[in-house]
Enzyme design. Structure first.
Site, PDB file in Angstrom:
ATOM      1  N   CYS A 195       0.238   3.694   2.850  1.00  0.00           N
ATOM      2  CA  CYS A 195       0.724   3.106   4.111  1.00  0.00           C
ATOM      3  C   CYS A 195       2.215   3.358   4.287  1.00  0.00           C
ATOM      4  O   CYS A 195       2.686   3.607   5.404  1.00  0.00           O
ATOM      5  CB  CYS A 195       0.456   1.606   4.136  1.00  0.00           C
ATOM      6  SG  CYS A 195      -1.286   1.168   4.068  1.00  0.00           S
TER       7      CYS A 195
ATOM      8  N   CYS B 114       0.839  -1.209   0.000  1.00  0.00           N
ATOM      9  CA  CYS B 114       0.000   0.000   0.000  1.00  0.00           C
ATOM     10  C   CYS B 114       0.872   1.257   0.000  1.00  0.00           C
ATOM     11  O   CYS B 114       1.607   1.500   0.960  1.00  0.00           O
ATOM     12  CB  CYS B 114      -0.909  -0.047   1.230  1.00  0.00           C
ATOM     13  SG  CYS B 114      -1.765   1.484   1.603  1.00  0.00           S
TER      14      CYS B 114
END
Length: 181
Positions: free
Chosen positions: A107, A104
């Site tokens: 993230c 991600c």
């Protein structure tokens, strides 16, 4: 009655919107733009210096993954069992849980900001992270739908936890820690 005819002649050539395009003179030849080319010698030298510096600060590669892992991160990866023990136990500082995934992009950006917060609030907050790929059942139970998801849990058991989803600015995280926990 005479019909009026309008004709449009563009004054400038069309803009190139892609990193590459096909030449109309030579239809099978692919032309690259200036921005898509990297000198192989320069690329190789940059990679080698980055790899050497990374190897010097990391422990040897993990046998299972083959990746170099830094040992000095302040935000530690924990399991679902560890989180449950942290929540049930008594704490004097707020607990921030980051639900993330290694694939991600947001993230990864959030992890950098959380490391900065961990340095800033080293003794005033506990920041941990949970990999949703490894702990998918726990993430489902915690109703993690989007990544990254943060839970801010106060040391006071009477206060509700604060949940955020998506990339949030570091100042917003500071405000939550300072004002709401």
């Amino acid at each position: 009655m005479q019909a009026a005819t309008l004709s449009f002649q563009p004054s400038a050539p069309p803009l190139q919107t892609s990193a590459f395009h096909f030449s109309s003179k030579q239809p099978n030849q692919l032309k690259y733009s200036l921005f898509s080319y990297t000198c192989p010698i320069l690329k190789r030298s940059l990679l080698s210096t980055q790899t050497l510096s990374r190897k010097s600060i990391c422990k040897p590669p993990d046998v299972a993954t083959g990746k170099y892992v830094r040992e000095d991160y302040l935000v530690k990866k924990v399991s679902a069992k560890d989180i449950q023990e942290l929540i049930k136990g008594e704490r004097n500082v707020p607990l921030i849980i980051d639900f993330y995934a290694t694939w991600c992009g947001p993230c990864i950006l959030m992890a950098q900001e959380l490391e900065m917060l961990a340095v800033e609030y080293e003794s005033n907050a506990l920041i941990v992270k949970v990999d949703t790929d490894d702990e998918y059942e726990f993430a489902r139970d915690m109703q993690v739908r989007g990544l990254p998801t943060l839970y801010f849990i106060s040391p006071d058991p009477n206060k509700d936890a604060i949940r955020t989803e998506g990339l949030i600015p570091i100042q917003m995280m500071r405000d939550i820690i300072n004002n709401d926990l």
